[in-house]
Design a protein around this motif. Structure first.
Motif, PDB file in Angstrom:
ATOM      1  N   SER A 202       0.843  -1.191   0.000  1.00 16.44           N
ATOM      2  CA  SER A 202       0.000   0.000   0.000  1.00 16.44           C
ATOM      3  C   SER A 202       0.879   1.241   0.000  1.00 16.44           C
ATOM      4  O   SER A 202       1.865   1.313   0.732  1.00 16.44           O
ATOM      5  N   LEU A 203       0.490   2.224  -0.803  1.00 21.28           N
ATOM      6  CA  LEU A 203       1.174   3.508  -0.854  1.00 21.28           C
ATOM      7  C   LEU A 203       0.162   4.608  -0.575  1.00 21.28           C
ATOM      8  O   LEU A 203      -0.887   4.685  -1.216  1.00 21.28           O
ATOM      9  N   SER A 204       0.455   5.455   0.403  1.00 26.27           N
ATOM     10  CA  SER A 204      -0.375   6.619   0.690  1.00 26.27           C
ATOM     11  C   SER A 204       0.472   7.866   0.497  1.00 26.27           C
ATOM     12  O   SER A 204       1.583   7.956   1.030  1.00 26.27           O
ATOM     13  N   VAL A 205      -0.044   8.815  -0.267  1.00 23.30           N
ATOM     14  CA  VAL A 205       0.668  10.052  -0.586  1.00 23.30           C
ATOM     15  C   VAL A 205      -0.209  11.232  -0.193  1.00 23.30           C
ATOM     16  O   VAL A 205      -1.370  11.316  -0.607  1.00 23.30           O
ATOM     17  N   ALA A 206       0.310  12.125   0.627  1.00 26.07           N
ATOM     18  CA  ALA A 206      -0.410  13.345   0.987  1.00 26.07           C
ATOM     19  C   ALA A 206       0.575  14.505   0.976  1.00 26.07           C
ATOM     20  O   ALA A 206       1.784  14.318   1.012  1.00 26.07           O
TER      21      ALA A 206
ATOM     22  N   LEU B 259       4.912  10.375   2.514  1.00 22.23           N
ATOM     23  CA  LEU B 259       4.733   9.094   1.837  1.00 22.23           C
ATOM     24  C   LEU B 259       4.771   7.962   2.859  1.00 22.23           C
ATOM     25  O   LEU B 259       5.687   7.890   3.677  1.00 22.23           O
ATOM     26  N   ASP B 260       3.781   7.084   2.800  1.00 25.05           N
ATOM     27  CA  ASP B 260       3.734   5.896   3.650  1.00 25.05           C
ATOM     28  C   ASP B 260       3.680   4.648   2.781  1.00 25.05           C
ATOM     29  O   ASP B 260       2.900   4.598   1.819  1.00 25.05           O
ATOM     30  N   VAL B 261       4.477   3.658   3.122  1.00 24.36           N
ATOM     31  CA  VAL B 261       4.366   2.326   2.529  1.00 24.36           C
ATOM     32  C   VAL B 261       4.077   1.348   3.648  1.00 24.36           C
ATOM     33  O   VAL B 261       4.743   1.359   4.688  1.00 24.36           O
ATOM     34  N   SER B 262       3.054   0.523   3.468  1.00 27.95           N
ATOM     35  CA  SER B 262       2.685  -0.455   4.480  1.00 27.95           C
ATOM     36  C   SER B 262       2.325  -1.770   3.815  1.00 27.95           C
ATOM     37  O   SER B 262       2.124  -1.836   2.601  1.00 27.95           O
ATOM     38  N   GLY B 263       2.214  -2.823   4.621  1.00 30.06           N
ATOM     39  CA  GLY B 263       1.973  -4.155   4.091  1.00 30.06           C
ATOM     40  C   GLY B 263       3.253  -4.785   3.563  1.00 30.06           C
ATOM     41  O   GLY B 263       4.294  -4.126   3.428  1.00 30.06           O
ATOM     42  N   TRP B 264       3.165  -6.075   3.263  1.00 29.99           N
ATOM     43  CA  TRP B 264       4.341  -6.825   2.809  1.00 29.99           C
ATOM     44  C   TRP B 264       4.110  -7.557   1.491  1.00 29.99           C
ATOM     45  O   TRP B 264       4.968  -8.316   1.051  1.00 29.99           O
TER      46      TRP B 264
ATOM     47  N   ARG C  39      11.727  -8.467  -4.627  1.00 34.84           N
ATOM     48  CA  ARG C  39      11.220  -7.138  -4.328  1.00 34.84           C
ATOM     49  C   ARG C  39       9.692  -7.169  -4.243  1.00 34.84           C
ATOM     50  O   ARG C  39       9.055  -8.028  -4.827  1.00 34.84           O
ATOM     51  N   ALA C  40       9.142  -6.182  -3.532  1.00 33.62           N
ATOM     52  CA  ALA C  40       7.699  -5.997  -3.494  1.00 33.62           C
ATOM     53  C   ALA C  40       7.385  -4.576  -3.949  1.00 33.62           C
ATOM     54  O   ALA C  40       8.094  -3.633  -3.586  1.00 33.62           O
ATOM     55  N   TRP C  41       6.310  -4.420  -4.724  1.00 36.55           N
ATOM     56  CA  TRP C  41       5.993  -3.150  -5.346  1.00 36.55           C
ATOM     57  C   TRP C  41       4.666  -2.601  -4.835  1.00 36.55           C
ATOM     58  O   TRP C  41       3.739  -3.348  -4.519  1.00 36.55           O
ATOM     59  N   SER C  42       4.582  -1.286  -4.793  1.00 41.14           N
ATOM     60  CA  SER C  42       3.315  -0.624  -4.500  1.00 41.14           C
ATOM     61  C   SER C  42       2.638  -0.235  -5.803  1.00 41.14           C
ATOM     62  O   SER C  42       3.243  -0.293  -6.878  1.00 41.14           O
TER      63      SER C  42
END
Length: 483
Positions: free
Chosen positions: A381-385, A403-408, A473-476
């Motif tokens: 998950s990517l959150s942008v504010a 910017l937040d990245v969460s989850g795996w 790798r893991a991608w948002s």
């Protein structure tokens, strides 16, 4: 006078984007985790005051809403309780709150009618809710009432299709700083994403999502309604019904000589309009579409109109009111799709129904995964504010992307680095920054200073997690924001 610190929240002004057809199940907190929020706490948290959760993670208890440098002569509304309720403020215990910017459109039958837009409901429940659906992201949490969940409506368009119908844990007590508070078991009982933007930036929303800069809709508890009606200063409600089962509205209006103040309350929806008993029932969560005169609301559990916790309200052309269980345009029950059972009690609610023709200036729009990314591990998950600060005597605000990245995704939690990339105006991907992430971290965050005129009008942002050792790798998803 400019505020010294302004937390720009949310204006989801979106265009329709193509459907890419991915079926990846996203993990993490979703696209709303970084957003600012206007909060009302439950009665067990002390005297009611509207509070601000800033953009990004908040490392302190949400502060009481005050407008820095607010002047009485300013046309911008002051959402502090002292300003809104005056001598009655000590008797106020808010139950549901809305600035009238919950622009969730209903059709004639009371169903969600999003057209070519996408919409989401964000909600919180009581600590006593049993959370019988194991798929609800907060099932098993110690204090469920201190969490905010997001649910993207199943019939949405114009967003990455993998989010359709998905419920995620958007903001935790730690994200909002609630664990720093005065009580062991904090609980939300109201929220509105427009309040931080409108209150802290003198109405500078720069978009059409927040079209109600000078209204406030609310409900109060039964005890508060009685206290306001029998107050020593007189009945706050005047000759109108004083009830915890009604929805009221006040407006910020000119009073002469360039001054403004909040009006006396008027009834937006009476208990009878909502099919409720004025003495026995209580409305405890609202999401009001002010321009349309409609609302989504919730009541105490098990009231006579039915046990479903999401109801729609509207007034027909002839004046008749319609109250019905909230469903999608395809007839699907929104409450069940949001992973709620009949025993779960919603007590805070906020609706988001983005407009078309423009990308947001304040929050990123998830649209797709990069075609260049590998086929597996697409689930972060990517959150942008965006947030803005006007320090000291500076004329131009300092703007940052949060910017937040969460989850795996499909990876097991492990140590590594999150790298952020951007593409401007259709150009190539370029590095935006990176931050370490440990296996024990729920998310990784980055604040990026945006120099003036560095980017084009819009930029697309994506992120990937690189474990120690380099692969896999893991991608948002990709998220677009307007600058």
């Amino acid at each position: 006078m400019k505020p010294s610190s302004s937390f720009l929240s949310l204006a989801l002004l979106l265009v329709a984007v193509p459907s890419y057809g991915q079926t990846v199940t996203p993990t993490g907190n979703g696209p709303f985790s970084t957003l600012a929020n206007g909060l009302s706490m439950a009665p067990n948290s002390g005297r009611d005051q509207l509070r601000i959760k800033r953009v990004g993670t908040q490392p302190f208890y949400p502060r009481q809403l005050r407008v820095p440098g607010q002047l009485v002569a300013m046309a911008q509304a002051d959402y502090s309780l002292n300003s809104m309720f005056g001598v009655w403020s000590s008797a106020v215990e808010l139950d549901g709150i809305s600035t009238g910017n919950d622009l969730m459109t209903l059709d004639a039958a009371g169903r969600l009618d999003l057209g070519n837009r996408w919409g989401a409901l964000l909600y919180s429940i009581t600590n006593e809710s049993p959370l019988g659906d194991p798929a609800n992201p907060i099932t098993g949490q110690v204090d469920p009432g201190a969490h905010v969940l997001s649910h993207v409506v199943q019939t949405s368009t114009g967003i990455w299709p993998g989010l359709l119908g998905v419920t995620q844990l958007a903001q935790t007590p730690q994200d909002m700083g609630l664990h720093f508070g005065p009580v062991a078991r904090p609980e939300l009982d109201g929220m509105d994403f427009a309040i931080p933007l409108l209150a802290m930036n003198l109405g500078a929303t720069n978009g059409v999502l927040f079209v109600n800069p000078n209204e406030f809709y609310f409900s109060v508890t039964r005890d508060s309604a009685n206290a306001l009606a029998s107050h020593s200063a007189g009945n706050y409600f005047g000759t109108q019904v004083a009830s915890g089962a009604g929805i009221y509205k006040i407006s910020y209006v000119p009073t002469g000589l360039g001054r403004y103040a909040w009006s006396a309350p008027v009834v937006f929806a009476s208990p009878a309009d909502l099919g409720l008993d004025a003495q026995a029932d209580e409305v405890d969560a609202i999401a009001v579409n002010g321009p349309m005169g409609t609302a989504i609301f919730s009541t105490e559990l098990g009231l006579p109109h039915g046990v479903n916790q999401l109801q729609s309200f509207q007034v027909a052309a002839g004046g008749a009111t319609t109250v019905t269980t909230l469903v999608n345009a395809n007839g699907g029950g929104v409450s069940g799709e949001a992973k709620l059972t009949d025993e779960d009690d919603i007590d805070a609610l906020c609706g988001i129904d983005p407009e078309g023709a423009q990308y947001s200036r304040w929050v990123g729009t998830p649209i797709s995964f990069s075609a260049a990314s590998p086929p597996a591990n697409k689930g972060l998950s990517l959150s942008v504010a965006r947030t803005s600060d006007v320090p000291g005597s500076r004329v131009e605000p300092i703007t940052e992307l949060v910017l937040d990245v969460s989850g795996w995704a499909d990876l097991a939690p492990m140590d590594g680095v999150v790298e952020f990339f951007y593409a401007s105006s259709g150009g190539p991907w370029q590095g935006l920054g990176s931050t370490p992430r440990l296996a024990t971290d729920d998310k990784a965050s980055l604040r990026y200073y945006v120099p003036p005129t560095t980017f084009g009008r819009t930029i697309t942002i994506t992120a990937h997690f690189i474990p120690t050792g380099g692969v896999p790798r893991a991608w948002s998803w990709e998220s677009i924001i307007e600058l």
